[in-house]
Design a protein around this motif. Structure first.
Motif, PDB file in Angstrom:
ATOM      1  N   LEU A   4      11.951  34.498  33.944  1.00 35.29           N
ATOM      2  CA  LEU A   4      12.908  35.267  34.753  1.00 35.29           C
ATOM      3  C   LEU A   4      14.295  35.233  34.124  1.00 35.29           C
ATOM      4  O   LEU A   4      14.936  36.280  33.916  1.00 35.29           O
ATOM      5  CB  LEU A   4      12.949  34.675  36.166  1.00 35.29           C
ATOM      6  CG  LEU A   4      13.623  35.507  37.258  1.00 35.29           C
ATOM      7  CD1 LEU A   4      12.705  36.624  37.711  1.00 35.29           C
ATOM      8  CD2 LEU A   4      13.975  34.619  38.432  1.00 35.29           C
ATOM      9  N   GLU A   5      14.760  34.020  33.795  1.00 35.44           N
ATOM     10  CA  GLU A   5      16.086  33.850  33.197  1.00 35.44           C
ATOM     11  C   GLU A   5      16.139  34.483  31.804  1.00 35.44           C
ATOM     12  O   GLU A   5      17.146  35.097  31.438  1.00 35.44           O
ATOM     13  CB  GLU A   5      16.435  32.353  33.086  1.00 35.44           C
ATOM     14  CG  GLU A   5      16.504  31.612  34.400  1.00 35.44           C
ATOM     15  CD  GLU A   5      17.561  32.140  35.340  1.00 35.44           C
ATOM     16  OE1 GLU A   5      18.569  32.681  34.867  1.00 35.44           O
ATOM     17  OE2 GLU A   5      17.359  32.028  36.565  1.00 35.44           O
ATOM     18  N   ALA A   8      16.225  38.380  32.303  1.00 40.44           N
ATOM     19  CA  ALA A   8      17.497  38.793  32.912  1.00 40.44           C
ATOM     20  C   ALA A   8      18.657  38.600  31.934  1.00 40.44           C
ATOM     21  O   ALA A   8      19.514  39.490  31.795  1.00 40.44           O
ATOM     22  CB  ALA A   8      17.746  38.002  34.192  1.00 40.44           C
ATOM     23  N   ASP A  68      20.669  27.811  33.021  1.00 36.01           N
ATOM     24  CA  ASP A  68      20.009  27.645  34.312  1.00 36.01           C
ATOM     25  C   ASP A  68      19.182  26.361  34.375  1.00 36.01           C
ATOM     26  O   ASP A  68      19.208  25.647  35.382  1.00 36.01           O
ATOM     27  CB  ASP A  68      19.116  28.857  34.599  1.00 36.01           C
ATOM     28  CG  ASP A  68      18.638  28.886  36.039  1.00 36.01           C
ATOM     29  OD1 ASP A  68      19.474  29.091  36.943  1.00 36.01           O
ATOM     30  OD2 ASP A  68      17.428  28.673  36.268  1.00 36.01           O
ATOM     31  N   TYR A 249      22.971  40.719  34.730  1.00 37.01           N
ATOM     32  CA  TYR A 249      22.137  39.508  34.820  1.00 37.01           C
ATOM     33  C   TYR A 249      21.661  39.302  36.262  1.00 37.01           C
ATOM     34  O   TYR A 249      20.465  39.087  36.511  1.00 37.01           O
ATOM     35  CB  TYR A 249      22.936  38.300  34.340  1.00 37.01           C
ATOM     36  CG  TYR A 249      22.304  36.970  34.688  1.00 37.01           C
ATOM     37  CD1 TYR A 249      21.169  36.512  34.016  1.00 37.01           C
ATOM     38  CD2 TYR A 249      22.834  36.180  35.706  1.00 37.01           C
ATOM     39  CE1 TYR A 249      20.582  35.304  34.350  1.00 37.01           C
ATOM     40  CE2 TYR A 249      22.254  34.971  36.039  1.00 37.01           C
ATOM     41  CZ  TYR A 249      21.138  34.532  35.365  1.00 37.01           C
ATOM     42  OH  TYR A 249      20.547  33.338  35.701  1.00 37.01           O
ATOM     43  N   GLU A 250      22.583  39.369  37.208  1.00 40.45           N
ATOM     44  CA  GLU A 250      22.231  39.166  38.624  1.00 40.45           C
ATOM     45  C   GLU A 250      21.283  40.253  39.125  1.00 40.45           C
ATOM     46  O   GLU A 250      20.332  39.974  39.849  1.00 40.45           O
ATOM     47  CB  GLU A 250      23.504  39.149  39.481  1.00 40.45           C
ATOM     48  CG  GLU A 250      24.338  37.883  39.337  1.00 40.45           C
ATOM     49  CD  GLU A 250      23.747  36.689  40.064  1.00 40.45           C
ATOM     50  OE1 GLU A 250      22.791  36.864  40.859  1.00 40.45           O
ATOM     51  OE2 GLU A 250      24.217  35.563  39.846  1.00 40.45           O
ATOM     52  N   ARG A 253      17.786  39.855  37.466  1.00 38.72           N
ATOM     53  CA  ARG A 253      17.192  38.614  37.973  1.00 38.72           C
ATOM     54  C   ARG A 253      16.661  38.806  39.397  1.00 38.72           C
ATOM     55  O   ARG A 253      15.551  38.394  39.714  1.00 38.72           O
ATOM     56  CB  ARG A 253      18.236  37.503  37.938  1.00 38.72           C
ATOM     57  CG  ARG A 253      17.722  36.125  38.317  1.00 38.72           C
ATOM     58  CD  ARG A 253      18.814  35.085  38.123  1.00 38.72           C
ATOM     59  NE  ARG A 253      18.352  33.769  38.502  1.00 38.72           N
ATOM     60  CZ  ARG A 253      18.394  33.296  39.746  1.00 38.72           C
ATOM     61  NH1 ARG A 253      18.870  34.051  40.725  1.00 38.72           N
ATOM     62  NH2 ARG A 253      17.946  32.076  40.025  1.00 38.72           N
ATOM     63  N   ARG A 254      17.467  39.432  40.250  1.00 39.46           N
ATOM     64  CA  ARG A 254      17.055  39.627  41.642  1.00 39.46           C
ATOM     65  C   ARG A 254      15.926  40.649  41.764  1.00 39.46           C
ATOM     66  O   ARG A 254      15.049  40.510  42.613  1.00 39.46           O
ATOM     67  CB  ARG A 254      18.255  40.061  42.485  1.00 39.46           C
ATOM     68  CG  ARG A 254      19.237  38.919  42.696  1.00 39.46           C
ATOM     69  CD  ARG A 254      20.450  39.352  43.442  1.00 39.46           C
ATOM     70  NE  ARG A 254      21.484  38.332  43.357  1.00 39.46           N
ATOM     71  CZ  ARG A 254      22.617  38.385  44.025  1.00 39.46           C
ATOM     72  NH1 ARG A 254      22.885  39.411  44.812  1.00 39.46           N
ATOM     73  NH2 ARG A 254      23.511  37.419  43.902  1.00 39.46           N
TER      74      ARG A 254
END
Length: 266
Positions: A4-5, A8, A68, A249-250, A253-254
């Motif tokens: 995920l990280e 993103a 993260d 990024y946010e 990621r979401r």
């Protein structure tokens, strides 16, 4: 979580390059001695964007995976789990992220330079030269992240607490823009020193890379305004970059997290 990280972060890095690379080309041509139009004007402002975007993906991905994971490990328990220690956790995570991203950048740069260099240049020598160059840039890059990321995290938590729910992606992007602008202003003296070192004649005291000495020389000759020369355009440029980079990024990621939750549901 790592995938995920990684995705993103990589997408965020590509978004920044796809947006700001052309602006940087225009800025360079405006500063050219030839003049804007003789230097190329608006022609080919996207030239080199694909390779830059592809190159930025692993760097940004490596940074966010490290950031993260470090943040999660340090916050899991012990002294770093306390809320008032959160800024130190974010500082350590951002610093480690920059170091890992630097190590990822080195082989990428070697591959790029290998296609341009003479056959006499060995890959090993090129690797060492690139590694030295990247490590020399770390003292300029880490202080920026030390300011930007703790401030970004703090602004997000403060805004989230004020409105009573998790921030939307655009709100996280606004926090990123503000944090980027503050970090850009605070670290302008280091950017001035970096520019002087890079433009210095080989063999001169400035070219030796002694940052405190260069900063003292700037302060002695030009005072405080000299140390903060170019801070306004730097703040504007990095603020836009912070908005795009951390906002993207946010958002990615979401979106990925939401899709994962839906796919896990029966």
């Amino acid at each position: 979580a790592i995938v995920l990280e990684f995705t993103a972060g990589g997408c965020a890095g590509m978004c920044v390059d796809l947006t700001l690379f052309p602006l940087d080309t225009i800025k360079t041509r405006l500063q050219s001695q030839q003049g804007f139009y003789k230097a190329g004007g608006f022609r080919g402002i996207y030239a080199g964007v694909p390779s830059a975007a592809v190159g930025s993906f692993p760097n940004a991905a490596a940074f966010f995976v490290t950031y993260d994971c470090t943040k999660s490990l340090l916050s899991a328990g012990g002294a770093f789990a306390a809320p008032h220690v959160a800024p130190i956790t974010h500082m350590l995570a951002a610093s480690l992220g920059e170091i890992v991203a630097c190590l990822i950048r080195v082989p990428t740069e070697v591959v790029k330079q290998r296609t341009q260099a003479s056959p006499s240049s060995t890959t090993y020598n090129m690797l060492l030269a690139t590694l030295r160059e990247e490590l020399c840039l770390l003292p300029f890059q880490i202080p920026f992240s030390l300011v930007q990321f703790p401030l970004w995290e703090y602004l997000k938590s403060l805004w989230s607490w004020r409105q009573g729910h998790t921030l939307y992606s655009w709100q996280a992007a606004v926090c990123g823009a503000f944090a980027g602008a503050v970090a850009a202003f605070v670290t302008t003296p280091l950017d001035v020193a970096k520019t002087r070192i890079m433009l210095a004649k080989a063999g001169s005291t400035t070219a030796s890379g002694n940052i405190p000495l260069v900063l003292y020389d700037v302060w002695r000759s030009r005072g405080l305004p000299g140390l903060f020369a170019g801070s306004i355009p730097r703040m504007a440029f990095i603020s836009i970059g912070g908005f795009i980079f951390l906002g993207a990024y946010e958002k990615v990621r979401r979106t990925l997290l939401s899709q994962k939750i839906h796919s896990d549901c029966p």
